[in-house]
Design a protein around this motif. Structure first.
Motif, PDB file in Angstrom:
ATOM      1  N   VAL A 124     -54.185 -21.716 -19.849  1.00  0.00           N
ATOM      2  CA  VAL A 124     -55.585 -21.289 -19.871  1.00  0.00           C
ATOM      3  C   VAL A 124     -55.988 -20.885 -18.460  1.00  0.00           C
ATOM      4  O   VAL A 124     -55.193 -20.964 -17.526  1.00  0.00           O
ATOM      5  N   ILE A 125     -57.222 -20.445 -18.285  1.00  0.00           N
ATOM      6  CA  ILE A 125     -57.686 -20.041 -16.961  1.00  0.00           C
ATOM      7  C   ILE A 125     -57.931 -21.268 -16.094  1.00  0.00           C
ATOM      8  O   ILE A 125     -58.623 -22.208 -16.498  1.00  0.00           O
ATOM      9  N   HIS A 126     -57.349 -21.269 -14.917  1.00  0.00           N
ATOM     10  CA  HIS A 126     -57.589 -22.288 -13.901  1.00  0.00           C
ATOM     11  C   HIS A 126     -58.189 -21.588 -12.684  1.00  0.00           C
ATOM     12  O   HIS A 126     -58.381 -20.369 -12.684  1.00  0.00           O
ATOM     13  N   ALA A 127     -58.499 -22.336 -11.631  1.00  0.00           N
ATOM     14  CA  ALA A 127     -59.013 -21.730 -10.396  1.00  0.00           C
ATOM     15  C   ALA A 127     -58.593 -22.599  -9.214  1.00  0.00           C
ATOM     16  O   ALA A 127     -58.823 -23.807  -9.206  1.00  0.00           O
ATOM     17  N   TRP A 128     -57.964 -21.973  -8.223  1.00  0.00           N
ATOM     18  CA  TRP A 128     -57.472 -22.666  -7.030  1.00  0.00           C
ATOM     19  C   TRP A 128     -58.576 -22.617  -5.976  1.00  0.00           C
ATOM     20  O   TRP A 128     -58.937 -21.557  -5.487  1.00  0.00           O
ATOM     21  N   TRP A 129     -59.110 -23.801  -5.618  1.00  0.00           N
ATOM     22  CA  TRP A 129     -60.294 -23.853  -4.759  1.00  0.00           C
ATOM     23  C   TRP A 129     -60.125 -24.924  -3.693  1.00  0.00           C
ATOM     24  O   TRP A 129     -60.035 -26.107  -4.003  1.00  0.00           O
ATOM     25  N   GLN A 163     -60.044 -18.754  -6.093  1.00  0.00           N
ATOM     26  CA  GLN A 163     -59.549 -17.621  -6.870  1.00  0.00           C
ATOM     27  C   GLN A 163     -59.094 -18.103  -8.242  1.00  0.00           C
ATOM     28  O   GLN A 163     -58.416 -19.116  -8.371  1.00  0.00           O
ATOM     29  N   ASP A 164     -59.498 -17.376  -9.282  1.00  0.00           N
ATOM     30  CA  ASP A 164     -59.089 -17.723 -10.636  1.00  0.00           C
ATOM     31  C   ASP A 164     -57.595 -17.471 -10.830  1.00  0.00           C
ATOM     32  O   ASP A 164     -57.025 -16.524 -10.274  1.00  0.00           O
ATOM     33  N   ALA A 165     -56.969 -18.327 -11.629  1.00  0.00           N
ATOM     34  CA  ALA A 165     -55.572 -18.164 -12.034  1.00  0.00           C
ATOM     35  C   ALA A 165     -55.590 -17.889 -13.534  1.00  0.00           C
ATOM     36  O   ALA A 165     -55.938 -18.763 -14.329  1.00  0.00           O
ATOM     37  N   ILE A 166     -55.219 -16.667 -13.922  1.00  0.00           N
ATOM     38  CA  ILE A 166     -55.388 -16.198 -15.294  1.00  0.00           C
ATOM     39  C   ILE A 166     -54.028 -15.936 -15.929  1.00  0.00           C
ATOM     40  O   ILE A 166     -53.191 -15.250 -15.335  1.00  0.00           O
ATOM     41  N   PRO A 167     -53.769 -16.480 -17.120  1.00  0.00           N
ATOM     42  CA  PRO A 167     -52.484 -16.226 -17.785  1.00  0.00           C
ATOM     43  C   PRO A 167     -52.223 -14.730 -17.951  1.00  0.00           C
ATOM     44  O   PRO A 167     -53.099 -13.981 -18.374  1.00  0.00           O
ATOM     45  N   CYS A 191     -59.206 -27.793  -9.120  1.00  0.00           N
ATOM     46  CA  CYS A 191     -59.304 -26.678 -10.053  1.00  0.00           C
ATOM     47  C   CYS A 191     -60.788 -26.488 -10.341  1.00  0.00           C
ATOM     48  O   CYS A 191     -61.481 -27.433 -10.715  1.00  0.00           O
ATOM     49  N   ALA A 192     -61.286 -25.272 -10.142  1.00  0.00           N
ATOM     50  CA  ALA A 192     -62.728 -25.018 -10.273  1.00  0.00           C
ATOM     51  C   ALA A 192     -63.069 -24.286 -11.564  1.00  0.00           C
ATOM     52  O   ALA A 192     -64.139 -23.678 -11.674  1.00  0.00           O
ATOM     53  N   GLU A 193     -62.181 -24.332 -12.534  1.00  0.00           N
ATOM     54  CA  GLU A 193     -62.443 -23.693 -13.823  1.00  0.00           C
ATOM     55  C   GLU A 193     -62.256 -24.744 -14.910  1.00  0.00           C
ATOM     56  O   GLU A 193     -61.247 -25.459 -14.918  1.00  0.00           O
ATOM     57  N   LEU A 194     -63.219 -24.857 -15.814  1.00  0.00           N
ATOM     58  CA  LEU A 194     -63.131 -25.851 -16.876  1.00  0.00           C
ATOM     59  C   LEU A 194     -61.931 -25.519 -17.761  1.00  0.00           C
ATOM     60  O   LEU A 194     -61.962 -24.566 -18.540  1.00  0.00           O
ATOM     61  N   CYS A 195     -60.856 -26.308 -17.621  1.00  0.00           N
ATOM     62  CA  CYS A 195     -59.573 -25.927 -18.222  1.00  0.00           C
ATOM     63  C   CYS A 195     -59.084 -26.916 -19.275  1.00  0.00           C
ATOM     64  O   CYS A 195     -57.922 -26.864 -19.668  1.00  0.00           O
ATOM     65  N   MET A 235     -57.027 -32.532 -11.687  1.00  0.00           N
ATOM     66  CA  MET A 235     -56.132 -31.449 -11.264  1.00  0.00           C
ATOM     67  C   MET A 235     -56.445 -31.050  -9.819  1.00  0.00           C
ATOM     68  O   MET A 235     -56.867 -29.927  -9.546  1.00  0.00           O
ATOM     69  N   PRO A 236     -56.252 -31.976  -8.876  1.00  0.00           N
ATOM     70  CA  PRO A 236     -56.633 -31.692  -7.487  1.00  0.00           C
ATOM     71  C   PRO A 236     -55.624 -30.811  -6.753  1.00  0.00           C
ATOM     72  O   PRO A 236     -54.511 -30.558  -7.238  1.00  0.00           O
ATOM     73  N   ILE A 237     -56.051 -30.350  -5.591  1.00  0.00           N
ATOM     74  CA  ILE A 237     -55.211 -29.542  -4.690  1.00  0.00           C
ATOM     75  C   ILE A 237     -55.233 -30.215  -3.333  1.00  0.00           C
ATOM     76  O   ILE A 237     -56.301 -30.611  -2.849  1.00  0.00           O
ATOM     77  N   GLU A 238     -54.069 -30.348  -2.733  1.00  0.00           N
ATOM     78  CA  GLU A 238     -53.976 -30.971  -1.410  1.00  0.00           C
ATOM     79  C   GLU A 238     -53.096 -30.088  -0.530  1.00  0.00           C
ATOM     80  O   GLU A 238     -51.955 -29.790  -0.893  1.00  0.00           O
ATOM     81  N   VAL A 239     -53.636 -29.675   0.605  1.00  0.00           N
ATOM     82  CA  VAL A 239     -52.909 -28.794   1.528  1.00  0.00           C
ATOM     83  C   VAL A 239     -52.741 -29.509   2.862  1.00  0.00           C
ATOM     84  O   VAL A 239     -53.731 -29.950   3.457  1.00  0.00           O
TER      85      VAL A 239
END
Length: 375
Positions: free
Chosen positions: A191-196, A204-208, A228-232, A239-243
């Motif tokens: 489904v649509i996710h978003a990397w934020w 930015q949205d991540a779209i299949p 993830c900033a898109e209700l997925c 669904m966190p992001i760590e850089v």
């Protein structure tokens, strides 16, 4: 310098000072660590100041007029219409304000889209509910891993005190060198996710079926977190992001370490695994990828997430289960793990489910069978 120019300089100085103070507080945007994030931060503050000035001016005049021209003072309303000067003013002034706001916004958007000449390119794929990363260009090329939430389950269930990075920590963070331009290629598997990550100025949205791109160049070392900033779906909030931004020397050491681990874990696709080995490995794979929906005890959360304990799909023909695990189920939250996991991991997790809880088939699924299913 004209009065207008001096006023503009004064306003910008005030904006910069207030932004510097607010950046240290806990109620503002994250402190920016890239040039684009800094532009977004300054633009946000400037827009807020402009809106505040307009608010004060409009409501100040309105309340002054209401107070000084109230009926109790004997005020009599003036009757006029089609005042050309007023109509020109309330058309031209807003247009000038909007143009003044559009310039920095357009400049920032153009900068956000300039993904040319990257030093490193990373493909980020959104899954329900984790991120997969492939380093496809630059130092570290060939490194790939899946990044899962690492917050302990007892914290999530309220059985233990929550840590400082509750729901914002992962087992495998993205690692990049400081001062290098990193291009992100974003897509999704389901489904649509978003990397934020706000501090990096990337959302930015991540779209299949599509590839979107973004970039960042971190100006200082540190750990920066996002979501993830898109209700997925059900576990969208998990669904966190760590850089991790490292020095060139530390990044080179990390690359060498990752490449060493990948070489050490490269498995012979024709190896015959013992049942006990597959069950032990499959239990780890299940905990990281399946337990969130099907639960650690295999009971699931019906009807959305069916149980695996005693399930016909698990106790029946192994070919059907292999197909479901690899391809997923259309119209459900069951993801296609054929692109996420290695053949060995898929073989292990299927073997585990067929020999865990009340399921005791005694069958061992070998990686070679998964490889054959791919073909």
């Amino acid at each position: 310098m004209s009065v207008l120019a001096r006023s503009a300089v004064t306003m910008l100085s005030a904006v910069s000072a207030s932004a510097a103070w607010a950046a240290q507080s806990s109620i503002n945007l994250q402190t920016p660590v890239t040039s684009v994030a800094a532009e977004i931060y300054d633009m946000h503050t400037l827009m807020m100041v402009i809106c505040l000035v307009i608010f004060v001016a409009v409501f100040g005049v309105m309340f002054w007029s209401v107070f000084h021209h109230r009926k109790s003072k004997g005020a009599v309303a003036a009757h006029f219409h089609e005042n050309t000067l007023v109509e020109i003013a309330w058309t031209v002034v807003p247009v000038l304000i909007l143009l003044g706001m559009a310039y920095p916004a357009t400049k920032t958007v153009i900068a956000m889209k300039d993904t040319s000449n990257p030093d490193i390119t990373i493909k980020a794929t959104g899954y329900q509910w984790k991120w997969g990363y492939d380093y496809i260009k630059g130092e570290g090329e060939g490194i790939k891993f899946v990044s899962n939430l690492s917050t302990p389950l007892d914290q999530i269930k309220g059985q233990a005190a929550k840590g400082d990075n509750y729901l914002l920590e992962v087992d495998n963070p993205v690692v990049v060198p400081v001062g290098k331009k990193v291009r992100l290629l974003l897509t999704a598997n389901d489904v649509i996710h978003a990397w934020w990550v706000p501090a990096l100025g990337v959302k930015q949205d991540a779209i299949p079926g599509f590839i979107r791109d973004a970039w960042f160049r971190a100006d200082k070392e540190g750990v920066f977190r996002g979501n993830c900033a898109e209700l997925c779906g059900k576990d969208h909030g998990f669904m966190p992001i760590e850089v991790h931004v490292l020095s060139a020397e530390k990044y080179a050491a990390w690359v060498a370490d990752q490449q060493g681990k990948m070489a050490a874990t490269t498995e012979d696709p024709n190896k015959e695994w013992a049942l006990a080995e597959l069950v032990a490995k499959g239990e780890q794979v299940f905990a990281a990828n399946c337990a969130a929906c099907h639960q650690a005890d295999g009971k699931g959360i019906p009807p959305a997430f069916p149980p695996l304990d005693g399930a016909a799909i698990v106790q029946g023909d192994k070919a059907e289960q292999i197909k479901v695990v690899m391809e997923g189920r259309a119209g459900t939250a069951m993801a296609a793990f054929g692109k996420q996991l290695s053949d060995t991991d898929i073989a292990a997790v299927i073997t585990y489910t067929r020999n865990a809880w009340s399921n005791q088939t005694g069958e061992a699924i070998q990686p070679a069978e998964i490889a054959a299913a791919h073909n």
